[in-house]
Design a protein around this motif. Sequence first.
Motif, PDB file in Angstrom:
ATOM      1  N   MET A 171      17.194 -35.301 -47.405  1.00 18.18           N
ATOM      2  CA  MET A 171      18.336 -35.371 -46.506  1.00 18.18           C
ATOM      3  C   MET A 171      19.604 -34.837 -47.168  1.00 18.18           C
ATOM      4  N   GLU A 172      19.887 -35.234 -48.395  1.00 21.23           N
ATOM      5  CA  GLU A 172      21.112 -34.798 -49.062  1.00 21.23           C
ATOM      6  C   GLU A 172      21.154 -33.290 -49.248  1.00 21.23           C
ATOM      7  N   GLU A 173      20.035 -32.719 -49.626  1.00 21.39           N
ATOM      8  CA  GLU A 173      19.963 -31.275 -49.834  1.00 21.39           C
ATOM      9  C   GLU A 173      20.190 -30.519 -48.518  1.00 21.39           C
ATOM     10  N   ILE A 174      19.559 -30.995 -47.468  1.00 24.34           N
ATOM     11  CA  ILE A 174      19.696 -30.338 -46.165  1.00 24.34           C
ATOM     12  C   ILE A 174      21.097 -30.528 -45.599  1.00 24.34           C
ATOM     13  N   LEU A 175      21.686 -31.699 -45.775  1.00 22.70           N
ATOM     14  CA  LEU A 175      23.056 -31.918 -45.296  1.00 22.70           C
ATOM     15  C   LEU A 175      24.051 -31.015 -46.028  1.00 22.70           C
ATOM     16  N   THR A 176      23.825 -30.816 -47.316  1.00 22.66           N
ATOM     17  CA  THR A 176      24.695 -29.912 -48.083  1.00 22.66           C
ATOM     18  C   THR A 176      24.562 -28.487 -47.561  1.00 22.66           C
ATOM     19  N   GLU A 177      23.326 -28.063 -47.341  1.00 19.62           N
ATOM     20  CA  GLU A 177      23.100 -26.714 -46.809  1.00 19.62           C
ATOM     21  C   GLU A 177      23.688 -26.562 -45.408  1.00 19.62           C
ATOM     22  N   SER A 178      23.573 -27.611 -44.596  1.00 16.05           N
ATOM     23  CA  SER A 178      24.128 -27.526 -43.242  1.00 16.05           C
ATOM     24  C   SER A 178      25.650 -27.461 -43.275  1.00 16.05           C
ATOM     25  N   GLU A 179      26.269 -28.136 -44.226  1.00 17.48           N
ATOM     26  CA  GLU A 179      27.730 -28.078 -44.345  1.00 17.48           C
ATOM     27  C   GLU A 179      28.180 -26.666 -44.729  1.00 17.48           C
ATOM     28  N   ILE A 180      27.419 -26.008 -45.589  1.00 16.45           N
ATOM     29  CA  ILE A 180      27.732 -24.624 -45.963  1.00 16.45           C
ATOM     30  C   ILE A 180      27.622 -23.710 -44.742  1.00 16.45           C
ATOM     31  N   LYS A 181      26.560 -23.908 -43.949  1.00 18.21           N
ATOM     32  CA  LYS A 181      26.390 -23.096 -42.734  1.00 18.21           C
ATOM     33  C   LYS A 181      27.528 -23.347 -41.746  1.00 18.21           C
ATOM     34  N   LEU A 182      27.927 -24.608 -41.595  1.00 18.66           N
ATOM     35  CA  LEU A 182      29.012 -24.920 -40.657  1.00 18.66           C
ATOM     36  C   LEU A 182      30.353 -24.381 -41.152  1.00 18.66           C
ATOM     37  N   ASP A 183      30.540 -24.287 -42.467  1.00 15.88           N
ATOM     38  CA  ASP A 183      31.756 -23.649 -42.981  1.00 15.88           C
ATOM     39  C   ASP A 183      31.790 -22.178 -42.581  1.00 15.88           C
ATOM     40  N   GLY A 184      30.628 -21.525 -42.612  1.00 11.88           N
ATOM     41  CA  GLY A 184      30.545 -20.139 -42.155  1.00 11.88           C
ATOM     42  C   GLY A 184      30.869 -20.010 -40.681  1.00 11.88           C
ATOM     43  N   VAL A 185      30.414 -20.977 -39.895  1.00  7.51           N
ATOM     44  CA  VAL A 185      30.710 -20.977 -38.454  1.00  7.51           C
ATOM     45  C   VAL A 185      32.207 -21.178 -38.242  1.00  7.51           C
ATOM     46  N   ARG A 186      32.815 -22.051 -39.031  1.00  9.23           N
ATOM     47  CA  ARG A 186      34.258 -22.265 -38.905  1.00  9.23           C
ATOM     48  C   ARG A 186      35.039 -20.992 -39.229  1.00  9.23           C
ATOM     49  N   GLN A 187      34.530 -20.199 -40.153  1.00  6.51           N
ATOM     50  CA  GLN A 187      35.186 -18.920 -40.452  1.00  6.51           C
ATOM     51  C   GLN A 187      35.120 -17.988 -39.240  1.00  6.51           C
ATOM     52  N   LYS A 188      34.001 -18.014 -38.533  1.00  4.31           N
ATOM     53  CA  LYS A 188      33.894 -17.223 -37.293  1.00  4.31           C
ATOM     54  C   LYS A 188      34.875 -17.752 -36.242  1.00  4.31           C
ATOM     55  N   ILE A 189      35.016 -19.073 -36.165  1.00  2.98           N
ATOM     56  CA  ILE A 189      35.955 -19.664 -35.211  1.00  2.98           C
ATOM     57  C   ILE A 189      37.385 -19.297 -35.605  1.00  2.98           C
ATOM     58  N   LEU A 190      37.651 -19.193 -36.901  1.00  2.00           N
ATOM     59  CA  LEU A 190      38.954 -18.716 -37.358  1.00  2.00           C
ATOM     60  C   LEU A 190      39.200 -17.296 -36.851  1.00  2.00           C
TER      61      LEU A 190
END
Length: 175
Positions: A83-102
């Motif tokens: 879970m911790e590994e996947i949550l970390t990876e998902s946070e990285i992916k969501l940061d990329g999505v936030r850059q697109k939203i920017l």
Amino acid sequence: MSNKEGSGGFRKRKHDNFPHNQRREGKDVNSSSPVMLAFKSFQQELDARHDKYERLVKLSRDITVESKRTIFLLHRITSAPDMEEILTESEIKLDGVRQKILQVAQELSGEDMHQFHRAITTGLQEYVEAVSFQHFIKTRSLISMDEINKQLIFTTEDNGKENKTMRKLRFREMK
């Protein structure tokens, strides 16, 4: 059949008598007339708006795809160490999505967001789903709209431009 109809039952139109590949005589267009200049200006404005709309649609598709990938990633959680590994990876992916939203926020800077509402709504909805799912896995509670909006406040450091005001892309504005 009436005399206006030819074979096949279609009415003959007035302009069917003119040759299609020739201009009518005496109808030259003055390209420097105020009317033509106004229409040229309208054409440029509409072309620019259409191009912006298409850029926003593309960004929204990218946001949708990356958000869906994040959701699929979160579905793979099977154990606590995993879970911790996947949550970390998902946070990285969501940061990329936030850059697109920017990028969306930058495109909409100075524009009426409601004119481009349909271009970006699906991507933002998918992003909210991904963030909500991730938050639920972490805390076993639902995320509030205010918490989502706090993640979407972009400052001048985020976009590298100086002396620009903050741009919020708020979901309440989208309704």
